[in-house]
Design a protein around this motif. Structure first.
Motif, PDB file in Angstrom:
ATOM      1  N   GLY A  74       0.815  -1.213   0.000  1.00  0.00           N
ATOM      2  CA  GLY A  74       0.000   0.000   0.000  1.00  0.00           C
ATOM      3  C   GLY A  74       0.844   1.258   0.000  1.00  0.00           C
ATOM      4  O   GLY A  74       0.580   2.212  -0.735  1.00  0.00           O
ATOM      5  N   CYS A  75       1.871   1.272   0.834  1.00  0.00           N
ATOM      6  CA  CYS A  75       2.762   2.438   0.888  1.00  0.00           C
ATOM      7  C   CYS A  75       3.482   2.643  -0.440  1.00  0.00           C
ATOM      8  O   CYS A  75       3.643   3.780  -0.914  1.00  0.00           O
ATOM      9  CB  CYS A  75       3.774   2.268   2.018  1.00  0.00           C
ATOM     10  N   ARG A  76       3.906   1.541  -1.032  1.00  0.00           N
ATOM     11  CA  ARG A  76       4.613   1.652  -2.309  1.00  0.00           C
ATOM     12  C   ARG A  76       3.711   2.219  -3.398  1.00  0.00           C
ATOM     13  O   ARG A  76       4.117   3.107  -4.174  1.00  0.00           O
ATOM     14  CB  ARG A  76       5.132   0.270  -2.738  1.00  0.00           C
ATOM     15  N   ILE A  77       2.469   1.731  -3.475  1.00  0.00           N
ATOM     16  CA  ILE A  77       1.537   2.204  -4.504  1.00  0.00           C
ATOM     17  C   ILE A  77       1.247   3.690  -4.342  1.00  0.00           C
ATOM     18  O   ILE A  77       1.223   4.449  -5.320  1.00  0.00           O
ATOM     19  CB  ILE A  77       0.237   1.376  -4.454  1.00  0.00           C
ATOM     20  N   ILE A  78       1.030   4.134  -3.094  1.00  0.00           N
ATOM     21  CA  ILE A  78       0.744   5.545  -2.836  1.00  0.00           C
ATOM     22  C   ILE A  78       1.944   6.410  -3.240  1.00  0.00           C
ATOM     23  O   ILE A  78       1.798   7.450  -3.900  1.00  0.00           O
ATOM     24  CB  ILE A  78       0.394   5.779  -1.358  1.00  0.00           C
ATOM     25  N   ASP A  79       3.156   5.976  -2.824  1.00  0.00           N
ATOM     26  CA  ASP A  79       4.363   6.748  -3.144  1.00  0.00           C
ATOM     27  C   ASP A  79       4.546   6.873  -4.656  1.00  0.00           C
ATOM     28  O   ASP A  79       4.877   7.947  -5.174  1.00  0.00           O
ATOM     29  CB  ASP A  79       5.591   6.089  -2.522  1.00  0.00           C
ATOM     30  N   GLU A  80       4.314   5.773  -5.383  1.00  0.00           N
ATOM     31  CA  GLU A  80       4.475   5.809  -6.835  1.00  0.00           C
ATOM     32  C   GLU A  80       3.415   6.693  -7.479  1.00  0.00           C
ATOM     33  O   GLU A  80       3.686   7.411  -8.450  1.00  0.00           O
ATOM     34  CB  GLU A  80       4.402   4.390  -7.412  1.00  0.00           C
TER      35      GLU A  80
END
Length: 584
Positions: A74-80
C-alpha cells in the motif's frame, strides 16, 4: 487541514453507497505523515469485529489489520502514484479480522496534491470477499478434475511451463489396464466410482512425495517433488502398483470384487522441455503395456523406436485384417495316457511383407488395445471352423480350440456370431472349444456369465486358459459354466525345477490346483509340456490332456492333414472314459 470531505471527492462517497457494503476514509497528508479519519465508524465495527469505543479512532486499527505485505504494498503504490502525480489508484488486499477470519477488500483512492507530497485523499473500501471466493472457485475448477478433485492436465501444464527446470523432474504416467471393459460391462457410473477410488489410493500412496494429477479418462500422472531420486521413483511406482492391485469391493450392489492393474511409465527428466517429459513417460507407459501390462518401465531412447514400429504395425495390422492375411497354426492336443490326438488348438500367425514373421505377443496386444481383436477374432474363428470340418473326415472325433479375448466376449451379439459360424461351416457345437483367460474375472462374473452360459447351453465346450496366474478364486470358479481348466505352463515348468526343494514345493502347488479342478468335476489340461519328465508328472497327477513341444510343435495348415493321417486319434470310447466332453 480541514477534515471535511472536499466537494471534488464527493463522487467516491456516491460510488461507495451504490456498491453496498463499504468503508470510507479521508486523509490529509504531508511527506512522511498521513492523518486519516474513518468517516463511517459503524462499518469499522463490522469490518474489524471489535466493540464500539467512544472517541476511538479506527484508522490505525484498519491499517494494522492488513498483512505486513499488504502494508508495504500500500505504501509503495501511494508513493508511486504521488511521484507520478496520479489522481487515483486502485488495489486489492486481505483484511484480517480480530477473530482470524479474512475479508478481501478493493480500495479505490482519489488523490489531490496541492504541492508535491502535500494534499488530501479519500479512500473507499469495498468488500469483495464473495467475488474473490467465486474467482478462487473458478480457478480451482479450471485446474482440477470435477470427478476426483485431483489437479488436471491444465494444472500440470501450468506447473511445467512456470519453471523450465521442471522438465528435469521425475514423472510417473499411469494408465489402468482394460478399464474400457469396466465401463462397457458395468456402466460409466460404476467406472466413475472406480476412478474415484483409484484417485484416493494414489493420494494415499504418493502423500507428500509429489502431485497426483488426472490427465483424463483412466490416465494419471505423478509429478515427484524436485529433490526426488530415481530410486524413490521406482519405489513409488511399486507402491502404487501394490495399491492398485488390491480388489475393489464397491459398490454394495455388486457381489463380485473388481480387480485392476496399471501400466506405469517413468520419465527421469527430459532435454526437450516439459512436453518431452510427459511424452517420454507416455511412451514408457505404452512399453509397459506391450511387455505384459501391470508393470512399470523407465523411458529410454530404444522405446521411441519401438513406439514408431508399433505405430507402423498397428496400421499394417488393420490392412492385414481387411485383406484377411493372417493365418493359423494348429497345435495338437493329446490324451496323456495313450498319446492319441483329440483336438487342435488354433494359434494366430502373421507374416508381414516387410518385417517377416511377427510373433503373436507383439501383434495380439496391439489388436486388443485398438479393438482390432474383435474383427480379427471372428475372422480366425471362421477360418478354424472351416478347417475343422475338412479335417474331421480324417479324424471324426477331432475338436477345434480357439482362443477368445475379453473384448470379443463383450462385443454385441458375440454368441450369435459364434453360433452362426457353426451353422454356416457345419461344425457341430460340441466340436468347438473356446478358451478364455482369467482376465474375465477382472470384470466381475455378471458381465460375462450370460454369454458363457448361452454357449455352454448350446453345447460349445469352454476352457479356462492359463489357470493360476490371474484373478480367479475357487468360489468364482465353481459358478462358471466351463468344462475344463488349462493350467498355465509356468506351474509345470517350476514343478520340474532342478532344485529338489523348490520342485517339491511347486509340485505340491500344482497338485492342489489339479485337485481343486477335479473336485469341481472339471477336466484338467497341462500345457507347455516340453520334456518326458513333465509329461510323466502331469500324467501322474491325473491331468487327462496335454500339449506342448514334447508331443508336437504347431503345424501349418497344409501340414495338418498329413499329421492326422499318420497319428492315432482318440476313439469315442477313450474320450468318454477320460470325460472329454467335447469329443464325446
Amino acid at each position: 487541514m480541514s477534515s471535511a470531505v472536499p466537494p471534488s471527492l464527493g463522487s467516491s462517497l456516491d460510488y461507495a453507497l451504490r456498491r453496498g457494503r463499504y468503508l470510507l476514509w479521508y486523509a490529509d497528508f504531508i511527506p512522511g505523515l498521513w492523518k486519516t479519519t474513518v468517516l463511517n465508524e459503524e462499518a469499522a465495527h463490522t469490518w474489524l469485529s471489535i466493540p464500539r469505543q467512544e472517541g476511538h479512532s479506527y484508522a490505525e486499527d484498519l491499517f494494522w489489520a492488513r498483512s505486513a505485505e499488504a502494508q508495504r504494498e500500500g505504501c509503495r503504490i501511494i508513493d508511486e502514484a504521488l511521484a507520478a502525480n496520479l489522481s487515483s489508484v486502485t488495489r486489492e488486499f486481505e483484511l484480517i479480522q480480530t477473530d482470524g477470519s479474512v475479508l478481501w477488500v478493493q480500495e479505490s483512492i482519489e488523490l489531490e496534491q496541492q504541492t508535491p507530497g502535500y494534499g488530501r485523499a479519500v479512500g473507499v473500501w469495498v468488500d469483495i470477499t464473495e467475488r474473490k471466493s467465486t474467482e478462487r472457485q473458478l480457478i480451482h475448477e479450471a485446474h482440477h478434475d470435477p470427478l476426483t478433485q485431483l489437479p488436471n492436465r491444465a494444472y500440470l501444464s501450468k506447473i511445467l511451463e512456470k519453471d523450465p527446470r521442471s522438465a528435469q523432474r521425475l514423472l510417473l504416467f499411469l494408465d489402468l489396464d482394460n478399464f474400457k471393459a469396466i465401463n462397457d460391462n458395468l456402466g460409466h457410473p460404476m467406472g466413475d466410482q472406480v476412478l474415484v477410488e483409484v484417485a484416493k489410493r494414489l493420494r494415499q500412496s504418493v502423500g507428500a512425495r509429489g502431485d497426483v494429477i488426472r490427465l483424463g479418462g483412466d490416465e494419471f500422472t505423478v509429478l515427484l517433488r524436485p529433490d526426488a531420486t530415481h530410486d524413490e521413483a521406482w519405489a513409488l511406482a511399486e507402491r502404487v502398483q501394490e495399491q492398485i492391485r488390491l480388489p475393489l469391493s464397491l459398490p454394495l450392489e455388486l457381489t463380485e470384487r473388481i480387480y485392476l492393474s496399471a501400466s506405469i511409465g517413468i520419465s527421469l527428466g527430459s532435454d526437450q522441455g516439459a512436453t518431452g517429459l510427459l511424452r517420454n513417460a507416455d511412451i514408457a507407459m505404452y512399453a509397459a503395456k506391450t511387455r505384459g501390462r501391470g508393470r512399470a518401465c523407465v523411458f529410454d531412447a530404444q522405446m521411441e523406436q519401438e513406439t514408431r514400429l508399433r505405430f507402423e504395425l498397428e496400421n499394417a495390422l488393420r490392412v492385414a485384417i481387411e485383406r484377411e492375411q493372417l493365418t493359423l497354426a494348429y497345435q495338437p492336443l493329446f490324451l496323456l495316457e495313450s498319446r492319441a490326438v483329440v483336438g487342435l488348438e488354433a494359434l494366430a500367425r502373421w507374416q508381414h511383407p516387410t518385417h517377416g514373421n511377427i510373433p503373436p505377443d507383439q501383434f495380439i496386444p496391439i489388436a486388443e488395445e485398438t479393438g482390432l481383436i474383435v474383427p480379427l477374432g471372428f475372422q480366425l474363428l471362421r477360418q478354424a471352423c472351416h478347417c475343422a470340418v475338412r479335417w474331421r473326415q480324417l479324424a471324426p472325433h477331432l475338436s477345434m480350440g480357439v482362443n477368445i479375448s475379453v473384448a470379443q466376449l463383450q462385443a454385441p451379439h458375440f454368441t450369435r456370431e459364434v453360433l452362426a459360424t457353426l451353422e454356416q461351416t457345419g461344425l457341430p457345437p460340441d466340436k468347438l472349444v473356446l478358451e478364455v483367460t482369467e482376465s474375465i474375472f477382472a470384470l466381475g462374473r455378471e458381465s460375462v456369465l450370460p454369454q458363457l452360459q448361452e454357449l455352454y447351453d448350446a453345447g460349445v465346450a469352454l476352457v479356462l486358459d492359463d489357470f493360476g496366474i490371474g484373478y480367479s478364486s475357487l468360489s468364482a470358479l465353481s459358478e462358471l459354466p466351463i468344462h475344463a481348466l488349462k493350467i498355465d505352463r509356468s506351474f509345470l515348468w517350476s514343478a520340474t525345477d532342478a532344485l529338489p526343494v523348490r520342485a517339491q514345493r511347486n509340485q505340491a502347488l500344482l497338485r492342489a490346483m489339479v485337485s481343486a479342478g477335479q473336485a469341481l468335476d472339471l477336466l484338467i489340461v497341462a500345457e507347455g509340456i516340453e520334456t518326458a519328465a513333465q509329461r510323466e508328472l502331469a500324467r501322474s497327477m491325473r491331468c487327462a490332456l496335454g500339449q506342448g513341444y514334447h508331443f508336437q510343435r504347431p503345424l501349418a495348415e497344409h501340414d495338418v492333414a498329413a499329421f492326422l493321417s499318420t497319428t492315432t486319434h482318440a476313439s469315442a470310447t477313450e474320450a468318454l472314459r477320460t470325460a472329454l466332453r467335447w469329443a464325446a
